[in-house]
Design an enzyme around this catalytic site. Structure first.
Site, short mmCIF file in Angstrom:
data_model
loop_
_atom_site.label_atom_id
_atom_site.label_comp_id
_atom_site.label_asym_id
_atom_site.label_seq_id
_atom_site.Cartn_x
_atom_site.Cartn_y
_atom_site.Cartn_z
N TYR A 297 -3.36 -12.25 4.30
CA TYR A 297 -2.81 -12.39 2.94
C TYR A 297 -3.18 -13.74 2.35
CZ TYR A 297 0.00 -8.14 3.23
OH TYR A 297 0.39 -6.83 3.32
N HIS B 229 3.93 4.90 -0.03
CA HIS B 229 2.77 4.10 0.34
C HIS B 229 2.08 4.62 1.60
CE1 HIS B 229 0.27 0.56 0.79
NE2 HIS B 229 0.83 0.24 1.94
N ASP C 177 -4.19 0.20 2.70
CA ASP C 177 -3.55 -1.09 2.51
C ASP C 177 -4.56 -2.21 2.81
OD1 ASP C 177 -0.63 -2.37 2.26
OD2 ASP C 177 -1.55 -3.33 4.00
#
Length: 288
Positions: A205, A264, A100
């Protein structure tokens, strides 16, 4: 877990950093993503400690000490990791595996310190600056990327509800719901409720647009990566040709692996298979 873990704190790249080490041998760096910490790697630490010296950091702002207000682009985070590597192994080349958000950091590390990387594994991560990375921004399943990138509003809505949000986030992207326990959710919620931790994660982010530009600049300046590279995808969402296309954009020595059945959270859902992929990639790096 039976492996003996050693906890460390250092001042590196201008920030206090926490990381864990275990095992002996070639150094392998494991980098966590959102909404997790170094603890996500516990299912494979026992499996890998017999083969590697493991170095498992918390990313900036998530190691129990509030991070600074800036420096969350992945190239700066890669410099954080480089400071840890320098302290632990000097100039010894390492293998990197990131999941990730940690995969974005591992990729930035490989771009910046190419001669110091013997192998790279990214796990379920569309790299910023690639066609796949651009496509994923408009995928309804990845709504969280743009939400988190609006860090102020995301912080206002998540703060105080960290456990509820983290539990939903994990369970909405999992195939084997038992792979991440409620106790582990509690630990992640506590970590992201600590002062500054949620803000640090959201800033990672917010910086994705900068990451894109830095990645493209590095590829244009220095060319594609040459070390062995494996992009691992989960069977719930991965499309082989798309994932291979991403690899081909950034690497001359890359391949893909689809892990199934998996969501995931591949390190927790399939620790044996991911460990095999890491060992295989490291062996290719030794032969190169």
């Amino acid at each position: 877990m039976t492996t003996n873990l050693r906890h460390h704190r250092i001042m590196g790249n201008g920030v206090v950093q926490h990381y864990v080490t275990a095992g002996e041998g070639q150094s392998l760096i494991l980098l966590h993503g959102f909404p997790q910490t170094w603890l996500m790697w516990r299912p494979i630490i026992d499996r890998l400690a017999a083969h590697f010296r493991l170095i498992v950091p918390d990313l900036r702002g998530l190691g129990g000490v509030p991070g600074p207000s800036d420096g969350y682009d992945k190239h700066t985070l890669a410099a954080d990791v480089k400071a840890i590597v320098q302290a632990e192994c000097g100039n010894e080349p390492v293998v990197l595996c990131g999941h990730d958000m940690g995969a974005y950091v591992a990729f930035a590390y490989a771009l910046n310190y190419r001669s110091g990387v013997k192998g790279l594994i990214t796990v379920d991560a569309p790299l910023p600056g690639t066609t796949f990375g651009e496509q994923i921004m408009s995928n309804p399943r990845t709504w969280h990327i743009n939400f988190h990138a609006n860090a102020d509003i995301a912080h206002m809505l998540i703060a105080g509800r960290e456990r509820e949000y983290i539990r939903y986030f994990i369970m909405s992207r999992i195939y084997n719901a038992g792979a991440v326990t409620e106790q582990e959710v509690d630990l992640y919620a506590a970590a992201y409720s600590a002062p500054g931790a949620l803000r640090a994660a959201l800033e990672m982010y917010r910086s994705l647009a900068k990451d894109r530009e830095l990645n493209l600049s590095s590829l244009q300046k220095d060319g594609k990566l040459e070390m062995p590279y494996v992009a691992v995808g989960c069977s719930m969402t991965a499309v082989e040709e798309v994932l291979q296309g991403m690899v081909d954009e950034v690497s001359v020595n890359g391949s893909i692996r689809i892990v199934e059945p998996s969501g995931h959270w591949i390190p927790e859902e399939h620790p044996d298979r991911l460990s095999e992929i890491i060992i295989e990639t490291a062996n290719r790096g030794r032969q190169g």
